[in-house]
Design a protein around this motif. Structure first.
Motif, PDB file in Angstrom:
ATOM      1  N   UNK A 132       0.531  -0.974   0.032  1.00 38.55           N
ATOM      2  CA  UNK A 132      -0.056   0.137   0.187  1.00 38.55           C
ATOM      3  C   UNK A 132       1.116   1.102  -0.183  1.00 38.55           C
ATOM      4  N   UNK A 133       2.596   1.540   0.654  1.00 37.77           N
ATOM      5  CA  UNK A 133       3.423   1.878   0.610  1.00 37.77           C
ATOM      6  C   UNK A 133       3.570   2.313  -1.301  1.00 37.77           C
ATOM      7  N   UNK A 134       3.865   0.962  -1.924  1.00 37.24           N
ATOM      8  CA  UNK A 134       4.404   1.380  -2.798  1.00 37.24           C
ATOM      9  C   UNK A 134       2.932   2.155  -3.800  1.00 37.24           C
ATOM     10  N   UNK A 135       1.941   1.334  -3.619  1.00 35.55           N
ATOM     11  CA  UNK A 135       0.783   2.514  -4.342  1.00 35.55           C
ATOM     12  C   UNK A 135       0.713   3.893  -3.761  1.00 35.55           C
ATOM     13  N   UNK A 136       1.383   4.024  -2.997  1.00 41.27           N
ATOM     14  CA  UNK A 136       1.109   5.620  -3.006  1.00 41.27           C
ATOM     15  C   UNK A 136       0.850   5.987  -1.248  1.00 41.27           C
ATOM     16  N   UNK A 137       0.363   4.910  -0.443  1.00 42.38           N
ATOM     17  CA  UNK A 137      -0.735   5.609   0.675  1.00 42.38           C
ATOM     18  C   UNK A 137       0.291   5.430   2.163  1.00 42.38           C
ATOM     19  N   UNK A 138      -0.083   6.164   2.594  1.00 46.49           N
ATOM     20  CA  UNK A 138       0.107   6.897   4.167  1.00 46.49           C
ATOM     21  C   UNK A 138      -0.293   5.873   5.449  1.00 46.49           C
ATOM     22  N   UNK A 139       0.044   6.215   6.636  1.00 44.01           N
ATOM     23  CA  UNK A 139      -0.340   5.947   7.542  1.00 44.01           C
ATOM     24  C   UNK A 139      -1.179   6.577   7.844  1.00 44.01           C
ATOM     25  N   UNK A 140      -2.781   5.583   8.494  1.00 41.62           N
ATOM     26  CA  UNK A 140      -3.719   6.446   8.863  1.00 41.62           C
ATOM     27  C   UNK A 140      -3.133   7.518  10.046  1.00 41.62           C
ATOM     28  N   UNK A 141      -2.810   6.805  10.714  1.00 37.69           N
ATOM     29  CA  UNK A 141      -2.641   8.358  12.116  1.00 37.69           C
ATOM     30  C   UNK A 141      -2.235   9.246  11.320  1.00 37.69           C
ATOM     31  N   UNK A 142      -1.520   9.306  10.066  1.00 41.36           N
ATOM     32  CA  UNK A 142      -1.364  11.202  10.491  1.00 41.36           C
ATOM     33  C   UNK A 142      -1.493  11.654   9.224  1.00 41.36           C
ATOM     34  N   UNK A 143      -2.989  11.260   8.711  1.00 41.22           N
ATOM     35  CA  UNK A 143      -3.750  12.144   7.400  1.00 41.22           C
ATOM     36  C   UNK A 143      -4.389  13.755   8.432  1.00 41.22           C
ATOM     37  N   UNK A 144      -4.039  14.412   7.423  1.00 37.53           N
ATOM     38  CA  UNK A 144      -4.957  15.454   7.855  1.00 37.53           C
ATOM     39  C   UNK A 144      -5.747  16.029   8.636  1.00 37.53           C
ATOM     40  N   UNK A 145      -6.931  14.550   8.602  1.00 33.12           N
ATOM     41  CA  UNK A 145      -8.047  15.145   9.144  1.00 33.12           C
ATOM     42  C   UNK A 145      -7.686  14.314  10.706  1.00 33.12           C
ATOM     43  N   UNK A 146      -6.500  14.294  11.234  1.00 32.05           N
ATOM     44  CA  UNK A 146      -6.864  12.886  12.501  1.00 32.05           C
ATOM     45  C   UNK A 146      -7.220  13.221  13.717  1.00 32.05           C
ATOM     46  N   UNK A 147      -6.851  14.648  13.278  1.00 37.08           N
ATOM     47  CA  UNK A 147      -7.299  14.632  14.440  1.00 37.08           C
ATOM     48  C   UNK A 147      -9.017  15.333  15.100  1.00 37.08           C
ATOM     49  N   UNK A 148      -9.462  14.698  14.737  1.00 37.84           N
ATOM     50  CA  UNK A 148     -10.824  14.923  14.682  1.00 37.84           C
ATOM     51  C   UNK A 148     -10.552  13.642  15.564  1.00 37.84           C
ATOM     52  N   UNK A 149     -10.417  13.063  15.165  1.00 39.42           N
ATOM     53  CA  UNK A 149     -10.512  11.306  16.026  1.00 39.42           C
ATOM     54  C   UNK A 149      -9.792  10.440  16.571  1.00 39.42           C
ATOM     55  N   UNK A 150      -8.402  11.062  16.448  1.00 39.66           N
ATOM     56  CA  UNK A 150      -7.453   9.985  17.927  1.00 39.66           C
ATOM     57  C   UNK A 150      -6.571  11.527  18.408  1.00 39.66           C
ATOM     58  N   UNK A 151      -6.315  11.221  19.365  1.00 40.13           N
ATOM     59  CA  UNK A 151      -5.604  12.277  20.236  1.00 40.13           C
ATOM     60  C   UNK A 151      -3.940  12.125  20.230  1.00 40.13           C
TER      61      UNK A 151
END
Length: 304
Positions: free
Chosen positions: A187-206
């Protein structure tokens, strides 16, 4: 690839390429054996079970990578620094693999002969999980210019998105050859980063930075990702666990969900949302997604 990067895979690459280029007869035999191996992989529904969460396994295996003298610079725990572009974000034009006129994204692969038969089965089975749920099609490398080379390097790591030319995915034989780890690195090779760093993560995790190992805090920085209009995914195979890189594992959490009833970071395979994102990024047709990806394996024909 840098000279250091080439040196890190030379023992594997030299042997494998010599076998491929200099021995056509052996290549034919190997191809036929690989086909049989693929069929055997389909029968192995159970697969090789990983011990621990994806992030915990990668953290354990990659603990020494920051000190390695050869190979690419590894950031975000398992992402090799791009040779040609800033590694993040990488779901943009020029980062994806090409799509053919038939609607499939064909990605040639070569699996190092240094792996055992059992390890090759795990890698092949992991690749096949993309076939029935996305338009990604992995095929054996036959001299194409862009391809992925799986080799037993010093840890579990991958580049982010298509790099062009020979592209490495490292799966150390002693810790990385498990279905969710292979899916994660692909999935990294396909272009995907880790889920917890996505731009809207602060709405879902601390993110509790005071509990994170000092030299690993950069692994938790928020990234300006393209979320492809999909919701945050606690069940993603790309999500870190709650104690990832903790200064006191098992005691001090580094990630907590804003919804206290949600569990995360324990994925054993790609989630529905992981699959949906692949299909949206590569503009695949909609695929029917069964409850478990392993249910698809009985229907896959031996055509890799």
């Amino acid at each position: 690839m840098s000279d250091a990067g080439k040196a890190s895979v030379t023992p594997y690459l030299t042997f494998d390429m010599r076998l491929f280029i200099m021995a056509p007869l052996l290549l034919l035999v190997f191809s036929l054996m690989s086909q049989s191996l693929l069929c055997a992989a389909l029968a192995e529904i159970g697969g090789r079970r990983s011990v621990g969460s994806v992030s915990d396994i990668i953290q354990r295996v990659n603990g020494h990578l920051g000190r390695q003298k050869r190979g690419p610079v590894i950031t975000d725990d398992d992402i090799a620094q791009s040779r040609r572009r800033n590694a993040v974000p990488c779901t943009s034009r020029g980062c994806t693999w090409s799509k053919g006129s038939n609607g499939n994204v064909v990605i040639p692969v070569f699996i190092s002969n240094s792996y055992s038969w059992a390890e090759r089965r795990v890698i092949i089975r992991s690749l096949l999980t993309f076939h029935r749920t996305t338009c990604i099609r992995f095929v054996w490398w036959r001299g194409q210019s862009d391809y992925i080379y799986f080799f037993p390097g010093s840890g579990c790591w991958s580049y982010l998105g298509r790099q062009g030319g020979l592209q490495l995915i490292s799966l150390n034989r002693f810790g990385c050859v498990y279905l969710p780890i292979v899916q994660h690195e692909v999935l990294h090779a396909l272009g995907f980063h880790h889920e917890h760093v996505r731009s809207d993560r602060d709405d879902y995790v601390r993110i509790i930075f005071r509990n994170i190992q000092e030299d690993k805090k950069r692994n938790f920085r928020r990234v300006n990702t393209n979320n492809l209009n999909t919701p945050y995914d606690y069940n993603s195979v790309m999500h870190y666990s709650t104690y990832a890189f903790s200064i006191s594992p098992g005691e001090l959490q580094t990630i907590t969900a804003r919804n206290s009833n949600v569990e995360f970071g324990q994925a054993t395979e790609m989630s529905r949302k992981d699959i949906r994102r692949v299909n949206r990024l590569y503009q695949c047709s909609e695929f029917k997604i069964k409850t478990k990806l392993s249910e698809h394996l009985a229907d896959i024909t031996c055509n890799l």
